[in-house]
Design a protein around this motif. Structure first.
Motif, PDB file in Angstrom:
ATOM      1  N   PHE A  15       0.847  -1.183   0.000  1.00 41.56           N
ATOM      2  CA  PHE A  15       0.000   0.000   0.000  1.00 41.56           C
ATOM      3  C   PHE A  15       0.886   1.237   0.000  1.00 41.56           C
ATOM      4  CE2 PHE A  15      -2.541   3.228   2.441  1.00 41.56           C
ATOM      5  CZ  PHE A  15      -3.403   3.538   1.403  1.00 41.56           C
ATOM      6  N   VAL A  16       0.632   2.120  -0.961  1.00 42.73           N
ATOM      7  CA  VAL A  16       1.389   3.360  -1.095  1.00 42.73           C
ATOM      8  C   VAL A  16       0.457   4.512  -0.755  1.00 42.73           C
ATOM      9  CG1 VAL A  16       2.680   4.841  -2.681  1.00 42.73           C
ATOM     10  CG2 VAL A  16       2.778   2.351  -2.947  1.00 42.73           C
ATOM     11  N   THR A  17       0.901   5.421   0.134  1.00 43.20           N
ATOM     12  CA  THR A  17       0.078   6.578   0.478  1.00 43.20           C
ATOM     13  C   THR A  17       0.885   7.869   0.429  1.00 43.20           C
ATOM     14  OG1 THR A  17      -1.354   7.600   2.153  1.00 43.20           O
ATOM     15  CG2 THR A  17       0.410   6.180   2.981  1.00 43.20           C
ATOM     16  N   VAL A  18       0.256   8.886  -0.166  1.00 38.49           N
ATOM     17  CA  VAL A  18       0.856  10.225  -0.175  1.00 38.49           C
ATOM     18  C   VAL A  18       0.091  11.160   0.756  1.00 38.49           C
ATOM     19  CG1 VAL A  18       1.680   9.930  -2.547  1.00 38.49           C
ATOM     20  CG2 VAL A  18      -0.475  11.133  -2.141  1.00 38.49           C
ATOM     21  N   GLY A  19      -0.904  10.619   1.477  1.00 38.51           N
ATOM     22  CA  GLY A  19      -1.713  11.456   2.367  1.00 38.51           C
ATOM     23  C   GLY A  19      -2.579  12.401   1.559  1.00 38.51           C
ATOM     24  N   THR A  20      -2.737  13.633   2.063  1.00 40.34           N
ATOM     25  CA  THR A  20      -3.594  14.605   1.376  1.00 40.34           C
ATOM     26  C   THR A  20      -2.783  15.486   0.438  1.00 40.34           C
ATOM     27  OG1 THR A  20      -3.327  16.144   3.215  1.00 40.34           O
ATOM     28  CG2 THR A  20      -5.253  14.690   3.267  1.00 40.34           C
ATOM     29  N   HIS A  46       0.070  -7.437  -5.116  1.00 37.44           N
ATOM     30  CA  HIS A  46      -0.794  -6.299  -5.404  1.00 37.44           C
ATOM     31  C   HIS A  46      -0.130  -4.994  -4.968  1.00 37.44           C
ATOM     32  CE1 HIS A  46      -3.576  -9.617  -5.564  1.00 37.44           C
ATOM     33  NE2 HIS A  46      -4.456  -8.839  -6.164  1.00 37.44           N
ATOM     34  N   LEU A  47      -0.335  -3.962  -5.774  1.00 35.72           N
ATOM     35  CA  LEU A  47       0.160  -2.626  -5.471  1.00 35.72           C
ATOM     36  C   LEU A  47      -1.050  -1.701  -5.486  1.00 35.72           C
ATOM     37  CD1 LEU A  47       2.582  -0.644  -5.107  1.00 35.72           C
ATOM     38  CD2 LEU A  47       2.729  -0.552  -7.607  1.00 35.72           C
ATOM     39  N   VAL A  48      -1.360  -1.103  -4.332  1.00 33.30           N
ATOM     40  CA  VAL A  48      -2.495  -0.187  -4.220  1.00 33.30           C
ATOM     41  C   VAL A  48      -1.935   1.189  -3.878  1.00 33.30           C
ATOM     42  CG1 VAL A  48      -4.647   0.336  -3.011  1.00 33.30           C
ATOM     43  CG2 VAL A  48      -4.022  -2.052  -3.454  1.00 33.30           C
ATOM     44  N   ILE A  49      -2.217   2.163  -4.737  1.00 37.17           N
ATOM     45  CA  ILE A  49      -1.629   3.489  -4.605  1.00 37.17           C
ATOM     46  C   ILE A  49      -2.706   4.524  -4.278  1.00 37.17           C
ATOM     47  CG2 ILE A  49      -0.297   5.295  -5.786  1.00 37.17           C
ATOM     48  CD1 ILE A  49       0.617   2.994  -7.764  1.00 37.17           C
ATOM     49  N   GLN A  50      -2.532   5.202  -3.161  1.00 34.92           N
ATOM     50  CA  GLN A  50      -3.381   6.350  -2.823  1.00 34.92           C
ATOM     51  C   GLN A  50      -2.601   7.568  -3.287  1.00 34.92           C
ATOM     52  OE1 GLN A  50      -2.762   8.648   0.246  1.00 34.92           O
ATOM     53  NE2 GLN A  50      -4.247   9.896  -0.824  1.00 34.92           N
ATOM     54  N   MET A  51      -3.094   8.238  -4.354  1.00 36.70           N
ATOM     55  CA  MET A  51      -2.307   9.260  -5.034  1.00 36.70           C
ATOM     56  C   MET A  51      -2.628  10.695  -4.643  1.00 36.70           C
ATOM     57  SD  MET A  51      -3.891   8.619  -8.826  1.00 36.70           S
ATOM     58  CE  MET A  51      -3.878  10.255  -9.532  1.00 36.70           C
ATOM     59  N   GLY A  52      -3.588  10.892  -3.741  1.00 38.36           N
ATOM     60  CA  GLY A  52      -3.859  12.230  -3.223  1.00 38.36           C
ATOM     61  C   GLY A  52      -4.200  13.232  -4.296  1.00 38.36           C
ATOM     62  N   ARG A  53      -3.607  14.418  -4.179  1.00 39.99           N
ATOM     63  CA  ARG A  53      -3.889  15.516  -5.116  1.00 39.99           C
ATOM     64  C   ARG A  53      -3.025  15.463  -6.371  1.00 39.99           C
ATOM     65  NH1 ARG A  53      -6.923  18.567  -1.727  1.00 39.99           N
ATOM     66  NH2 ARG A  53      -6.219  18.762   0.417  1.00 39.99           N
ATOM     67  N   GLY A  54      -2.260  14.406  -6.518  1.00 38.43           N
ATOM     68  CA  GLY A  54      -1.335  14.316  -7.651  1.00 38.43           C
ATOM     69  C   GLY A  54      -2.043  14.270  -8.990  1.00 38.43           C
ATOM     70  N   THR A  55      -1.299  14.617 -10.023  1.00 43.10           N
ATOM     71  CA  THR A  55      -1.857  14.604 -11.379  1.00 43.10           C
ATOM     72  C   THR A  55      -1.322  13.427 -12.192  1.00 43.10           C
ATOM     73  OG1 THR A  55      -0.113  16.109 -12.093  1.00 43.10           O
ATOM     74  CG2 THR A  55      -2.224  17.096 -11.466  1.00 43.10           C
ATOM     75  N   TYR A  56      -0.221  12.820 -11.727  1.00 44.71           N
ATOM     76  CA  TYR A  56       0.341  11.674 -12.438  1.00 44.71           C
ATOM     77  C   TYR A  56      -0.539  10.456 -12.166  1.00 44.71           C
ATOM     78  CZ  TYR A  56       3.410   7.939 -13.914  1.00 44.71           C
ATOM     79  OH  TYR A  56       3.917   6.824 -14.538  1.00 44.71           O
ATOM     80  N   VAL A  57      -1.000   9.825 -13.243  1.00 43.44           N
ATOM     81  CA  VAL A  57      -1.876   8.661 -13.115  1.00 43.44           C
ATOM     82  C   VAL A  57      -1.056   7.397 -13.381  1.00 43.44           C
ATOM     83  CG1 VAL A  57      -3.955   7.522 -13.973  1.00 43.44           C
ATOM     84  CG2 VAL A  57      -3.865  10.020 -13.836  1.00 43.44           C
ATOM     85  N   PRO A  58      -0.943   6.523 -12.365  1.00 41.57           N
ATOM     86  CA  PRO A  58      -0.158   5.290 -12.561  1.00 41.57           C
ATOM     87  C   PRO A  58      -0.858   4.324 -13.513  1.00 41.57           C
ATOM     88  CG  PRO A  58      -1.150   5.336 -10.367  1.00 41.57           C
ATOM     89  CD  PRO A  58      -1.506   6.630 -11.033  1.00 41.57           C
ATOM     90  N   LEU A  68       2.610  -7.832 -11.016  1.00 34.91           N
ATOM     91  CA  LEU A  68       1.935  -7.160  -9.916  1.00 34.91           C
ATOM     92  C   LEU A  68       0.595  -6.581 -10.392  1.00 34.91           C
ATOM     93  CD1 LEU A  68       3.236  -6.711  -7.108  1.00 34.91           C
ATOM     94  CD2 LEU A  68       3.977  -4.476  -7.895  1.00 34.91           C
ATOM     95  N   ALA A  69      -0.472  -6.831  -9.656  1.00 34.33           N
ATOM     96  CA  ALA A  69      -1.755  -6.191  -9.956  1.00 34.33           C
ATOM     97  C   ALA A  69      -1.696  -4.788  -9.355  1.00 34.33           C
ATOM     98  CB  ALA A  69      -2.895  -6.992  -9.337  1.00 34.33           C
ATOM     99  N   VAL A  70      -2.026  -3.777 -10.150  1.00 35.74           N
ATOM    100  CA  VAL A  70      -1.902  -2.385  -9.702  1.00 35.74           C
ATOM    101  C   VAL A  70      -3.262  -1.695  -9.753  1.00 35.74           C
ATOM    102  CG1 VAL A  70      -0.758  -0.160 -10.095  1.00 35.74           C
ATOM    103  CG2 VAL A  70       0.449  -2.292 -10.617  1.00 35.74           C
ATOM    104  N   ASP A  71      -3.605  -1.021  -8.668  1.00 38.10           N
ATOM    105  CA  ASP A  71      -4.820  -0.221  -8.611  1.00 38.10           C
ATOM    106  C   ASP A  71      -4.496   1.086  -7.892  1.00 38.10           C
ATOM    107  OD1 ASP A  71      -7.431   0.460  -9.088  1.00 38.10           O
ATOM    108  OD2 ASP A  71      -8.294  -0.912  -7.625  1.00 38.10           O
ATOM    109  N   TYR A  72      -5.327   2.099  -8.085  1.00 34.64           N
ATOM    110  CA  TYR A  72      -5.070   3.377  -7.431  1.00 34.64           C
ATOM    111  C   TYR A  72      -6.381   4.107  -7.152  1.00 34.64           C
ATOM    112  CZ  TYR A  72      -5.757   5.230 -12.138  1.00 34.64           C
ATOM    113  OH  TYR A  72      -6.274   5.524 -13.359  1.00 34.64           O
TER     114      TYR A  72
END
Length: 178
Positions: A15-20, A46-58, A68-72
């Motif tokens: 699990f990847v988190t960038v917070g807010t 599995h790779l689950v990404i919480q991308m916050g306010r970012g504009t880059y879409v994985p 790896l299964a990837v979701d965001y």
């Protein structure tokens, strides 16, 4: 559940988190082939990404080819479920995310956001890494940290002893060490 465990159907989630915040450099780093291959090589599924306010879409992937299964997602009302189901957490250096992950005794890699001016969060992450509670990385060396990490060497963090944190704050404020 003793003996050898069948890995079929066993999810090992990163699990990847960038917070807010917006921390595209971290999202881009975990979206690289090097990081994904290293996580897969280490048995994560599995790779689950919480991308916050970012504009880059994985890049999303189903992982059907053994990769790896990837979701965001951008935000969630609570990341507690994601943290508790994770086998490994990769986080920004926010103290809330760090301490919530450590409280759950989850292996943690904190990635320092070098774009933040006057980044006190990185001091906290580096201090906790020095004490072997977590690994500290920068976006450009994340795959090397993953490749070299030994999760067995991490020490549990026991909250309640405020002395190390108070000492760090005092040092930051310019007070002498006792």
């Amino acid at each position: 559940m003793g003996g050898t465990e069948d890995s079929v159907g066993l999810k090992r989630i990163v699990f990847v988190t960038v917070g807010t915040t917006c921390f595209d450099a971290l999202v881009k780093a975990v979206d690289t082939l090097e990081v994904k291959q290293e996580l897969s090589r280490r048995g994560y599924t599995h790779l689950v990404i919480q991308m916050g306010r970012g504009t880059y879409v994985p890049t999303k992937s189903l992982g059907e080819d053994g990769s790896l299964a990837v979701d965001y997602f951008t935000f969630s009302s609570s990341i507690a479920n994601h943290l508790s189901s994770a086998s490994l957490v990769i986080s920004h250096a926010g103290s809330g995310s760090i301490f919530e992950t450590l409280r759950l005794s989850k292996p943690l890699i904190v990635v320092v956001n070098e774009d933040l001016m006057d980044n006190h969060q990185s001091e906290l992450a580096e201090e906790l890494a020095e004490r072997k509670h977590l690994y500290c990385a920068h976006p450009q060396d994340l795959h090397q940290v993953i490749a070299g990490m030994d999760l067995e060497s991490l020490l549990p963090y026991h909250p309640g002893d405020a002395k190390p944190v108070a000492k760090l704050i005092n040092r930051f404020l310019g007070f002498p060490d006792d």
